[in-house]
Design an enzyme around this catalytic site. Structure first.
Site, short mmCIF file in Angstrom:
data_model
loop_
_atom_site.label_atom_id
_atom_site.label_comp_id
_atom_site.label_asym_id
_atom_site.label_seq_id
_atom_site.Cartn_x
_atom_site.Cartn_y
_atom_site.Cartn_z
N ASP A 60 32.11 -11.41 71.54
CA ASP A 60 31.54 -10.47 72.39
C ASP A 60 32.34 -9.40 72.74
O ASP A 60 33.27 -8.86 71.93
CB ASP A 60 30.67 -11.09 73.48
N ASP B 271 22.44 -3.51 74.18
CA ASP B 271 23.66 -3.98 75.24
C ASP B 271 23.51 -4.28 76.71
O ASP B 271 24.13 -4.01 77.39
CB ASP B 271 24.96 -3.26 75.09
N HIS C 231 32.64 -6.69 68.63
CA HIS C 231 32.65 -5.55 69.53
C HIS C 231 34.22 -4.75 69.21
O HIS C 231 35.24 -5.55 69.38
CB HIS C 231 32.84 -5.95 71.03
N HIS D 189 27.57 -1.57 68.84
CA HIS D 189 27.61 -0.53 69.53
C HIS D 189 28.88 0.71 69.12
O HIS D 189 29.82 0.69 69.78
CB HIS D 189 27.62 -1.11 71.13
N ASN E 262 31.52 -0.73 78.19
CA ASN E 262 32.50 -0.91 76.99
C ASN E 262 31.66 -1.24 75.78
O ASN E 262 30.98 -2.01 75.76
CB ASN E 262 33.43 -1.90 77.61
N HIS F 53 24.55 -6.40 86.09
CA HIS F 53 25.53 -6.61 87.04
C HIS F 53 24.93 -6.34 88.42
O HIS F 53 24.01 -5.28 88.53
CB HIS F 53 26.82 -5.72 87.10
N HIS G 210 21.23 -7.61 70.70
CA HIS G 210 22.52 -7.57 71.81
C HIS G 210 22.00 -7.34 73.10
O HIS G 210 22.09 -6.31 73.76
CB HIS G 210 23.22 -6.43 71.26
#
Lengths: 431, 314
Positions: A153, A306, A180, A233, A279, A310, A61
């Site tokens: 996703d 995950d 998810h 997750h 998230n 950013h 992931h």
């Protein structure tokens, strides 16, 4: 290519129930039981004294952001993070721009991987066209193009009917679905766990129940269609129990937990720092206890990061407006060792299993083992070395990590892919 | 004890002494407001920027008025006229304001925590004028000021906050200040708008209006936001009024000397009967007037003034 002789390491290979100090041999990029005397003489020696040698870690992931969001990360830099974190096989999510919902995009990604990646990078495709949740993506063609799973996703398929058809259809190609689990109607505007902390901070809450509902839905649809659904997750304690019961009935679901969900709680959001925004959101200590129990008894099958880069300027915003996600690859092993081994007394071999053999098996990937004949994808790490993680000095294009500047324990020293050193403890061997 | 806070971000972080200092200072300023010349030179030469990125009329007017009474220069920016509509980040907007050499910034923003965020970026004082559903510190200060003015020491006194608690920054700031001042606080309203998590803030959560109002000395009403109806938080305004609206019959359950408060804007006939809003127990307009004195105190203290100064010369 010279042969390799890794000497005197604690070799942990869960697939072969091996956990003992010894040697590892590599010839032509492949693990071998022994080297001939002549080969041994010429072999490059890596001293493994004090280190664990295990199969290269597997993370199913990650977000490498290519194509379309390469200001955050790309396949080259993402694979460098993987190498530095001890990962030799990773699976990318399809939420790129454009999303990976057609074979052209998959082919593009595969071409870039071939050109740029320093570890094994695999792809997933979308369940629905452009992850809009409206119409099935060309799942058969995606399967043919080589995706290892399908997923929308973060845009969890909300229509039960569409998800049911996706399950039936994907099963025809033995393609697992990754989900998810989030009921969107219950999480409008939500930015953190719903509870005491969100109440005090005045932030919109994302209740556990919104995850539990979709986890239940997926258990029901998997039982009904026979498709393999992998639950991404898991963050809610109730979801752990739902999965446990479904598995006891033989339902073909699997689940993952992230290092951040077992290490951090919603208390971290006290200062409204978006580096704790992801998230599903960080939850409570009660949730953590159950997730860790789930990892212990096999209810939760694997650890996955995950990894979600950013840039600074994107993350540096009011908490409500900052994007979800944190980096994960370079910190996953030390964090998981700290939480599971040092705090919760898991055996190191168990953690290695959760991060190698099991994720590989889950998707049927030829990875996660040191069995003779397999690719020599190997991770050497010092389980006790203390070091300070500096995200800006790391390998990602971004630096959005909650552990930036923190002292971590456990450090990857060498990563090998097909017998070649791709990370030597300092530098990544770039293409 | 000297005042040594530069920012006012929450009431959660204020001590009992600090609340007292603000209230004492406000008492001094309130006297000034009753003079024919309602102005003091305390902040002459200082520039205060009101950055209101979310609509507001009364809070903005009160801050404007308070700054002018202190002789400060005031510049107001709203969401429409600021560059945020052109995609500028809050950091860039704030740094621009700082570069213009403002001395203080008053911020209203829909995102909880944004005043804290600004306080970390800027080295001028930041005053929170309401951040989403988080806090509205000056409202909590003026409300507790009004309560103390009317009923005295709040220790052990029964205060009821009635209405939409979940989304209310007014409720949160009042809860924090009232708890610090030792009041016995009950929050009451429909279960969807008053979730049990509020117990963790040290208040009683109730959905039984009669029990909650019995012998209360203060009841504070919060506006019911019509827009929430669509979100299914409660069936209808009519049902809300019939179950939780404050009317004459229910007001009779209160302590005989109880006061009725409302931060405004009021929806007459929804959360409160019209005659109660205008009745002798209502202190709604005192709240507005006190809002100026309290905000003068906050602007004055956070720009470096000391509480003693006002009590001596005010």
């Amino acid at each position: 290519m010279p042969s390799l002789h890794i000497k005197n390491a604690r070799v942990i290979d869960p697939a072969n129930k091996r956990d003992a100090v010894g040697d590892l041999f590599v010839k032509n990029g492949v693990i071998v039981d022994r080297l001939s005397a002549a080969d041994k003489k010429k072999a490059k020696v890596i001293d493994g004294t004090g280190l664990v040698a295990c199969p290269g870690l597997v993370d199913i992931h990650v977000h490498f952001r290519e194509p379309g969001q390469t200001h955050k990360e790309n396949i080259a830099t993402g694979s460098h993070c993987a190498a530095a974190g001890g990962f030799t096989t990773v699976v990318c999510m399809p939420n790129t721009s454009p999303p990976a919902s057609n074979t052209g995009t998959i082919q593009y990604i595969k071409d870039v991987i071939k050109r740029d990646a320093v570890v094994n990078v695999l792809t997933t495709g979308c369940i629905t066209v452009d992850m809009k949740g409206e119409a099935l993506a060309p799942i058969g063609s995606l399967a043919k193009a080589g995706v290892v799973a399908i997923t929308d996703d973060g845009d969890c398929v909300q229509s039960n009917e569409l998800m049911r058809r996706a399950c039936e259809y994907a099963k025809m190609f033995d393609l697992p679905l990754m989900d998810h689990c989030q009921d969107h109607s219950m999480t409008v505007g939500a930015v953190m766990n719903e509870g005491v902390v969100s109440t005090r901070l005045g932030l919109r809450g994302w209740p556990n129940a919104a995850e539990d509902l979709i986890v239940s839905r997926n258990a029901i649809l998997s039982a009904y269609t026979g498709a393999h659904i992998h639950l991404q997750h898991i963050s809610s304690r109730n979801s752990v129990e739902i999965i446990r019961r479904a598995k006891a009935r033989g339902v073909k679901i699997t689940a993952e937990a992230t290092p951040h969900h077992i290490a951090l709680t919603d208390d971290c959001i006290e200062g409204y720092d978006p580096k704790f925004k992801m998230n599903p959101p960080l939850r409570t200590a009660e949730d953590q206890v159950e997730i860790i129990a789930g990892l212990k008894d096999g209810t939760i099958d694997i650890i996955a990061t995950d990894h979600a880069p950013h840039t600074d300027y994107e993350k540096d915003k009011e908490f409500d407006y900052a994007p979800n996600g944190i980096l994960g690859l370079e910190t996953a092993l030390p964090i998981t060792l700290s939480i599971l081994v040092r705090k919760n007394r898991f055996k190191i071999a168990k953690v290695v299993d959760l991060m190698t053999r099991k994720p590989a098996e889950l998707l049927g990937l030829p990875a996660g083992t040191l069995t003779a004949g397999s690719d020599a994808d190997i991770c050497l790490f010092d389980p006790d070395e203390k070091w300070t993680y500096d995200a800006r000095a790391g390998f990602s294009k971004s630096s959005n990590s909650p552990w930036d500047g923190e002292e971590l324990r456990g450090r990857v020293k060498t990563t090998l892919v097909k017998g070649k050193v791709v990370y030597d403890g300092k530098k990544v061997r770039k293409r | 004890m000297p005042w040594n806070r530069r920012h006012l971000l929450t009431l959660e972080e204020l001590s009992r002494e600090e609340l007292d200092q603000i209230h004492t200072t406000a008492t001094g300023f309130k006297k000034i407001l009753n003079r024919s010349v309602k102005k003091v030179p305390a902040l002459r030469g200082k520039t205060i920027v009101n950055l209101f990125l979310e609509p507001s009329t009364r809070t903005r007017m009160a801050f404007d008025m308070a700054a002018k009474r202190l002789s400060a220069d005031v510049i107001s920016l709203d969401a429409k006229s600021s560059s945020t509509t052109k995609g500028e980040s809050l950091r860039d907007t704030a740094q621009t304001i700082a570069a213009l050499q403002a001395d203080m910034i008053v911020v209203r923003h829909s995102a909880p925590g944004s005043p804290l965020y600004l306080s970390k970026i800027l080295d001028i004082p930041v005053i929170n004028a309401g951040d989403g559903s988080h806090e509205h510190p000056t409202q909590g200060l003026l409300d507790t000021f009004t309560m103390r003015e009317r009923i005295g020491d709040l220790k052990g006194r029964r205060v009821v906050i009635l209405g939409d608690i979940l989304f209310s920054r007014v409720a949160r700031s009042n809860i924090q200040a009232l708890r610090t001042l030792g009041a016995d606080v009950t929050v009451v309203g429909p279960s969807t708008l008053v979730p049990p998590y509020f117990e963790a803030l040290g208040v009683t959560v109730s959905h039984n209006l009669r029990k909650a109002l019995a012998d209360a000395e203060v009841v504070m009403l919060l506006r019911i936001q019509h827009e929430r109806q669509n979100a299914g938080m409660f069936p209808s305004i009519g049902e809300y009024t019939s179950m939780f609206g404050l009317n004459q019959q229910r007001a009779a359950w209160l302590h005989p000397d109880a006061i009725i408060m409302h931060p405004g804007p009021i929806n007459r006939g929804v959360e409160i009967d019209s005659e109660l809003a205008d009745g002798h127990r209502s202190v709604i307009l005192d709240q507005v007037t006190n809002g100026i004195a309290v905000r003068m105190a906050v602007l004055y203290l956070c720009s470096g003034g000391q509480p003693e100064y006002v009590t001596v010369t005010g």
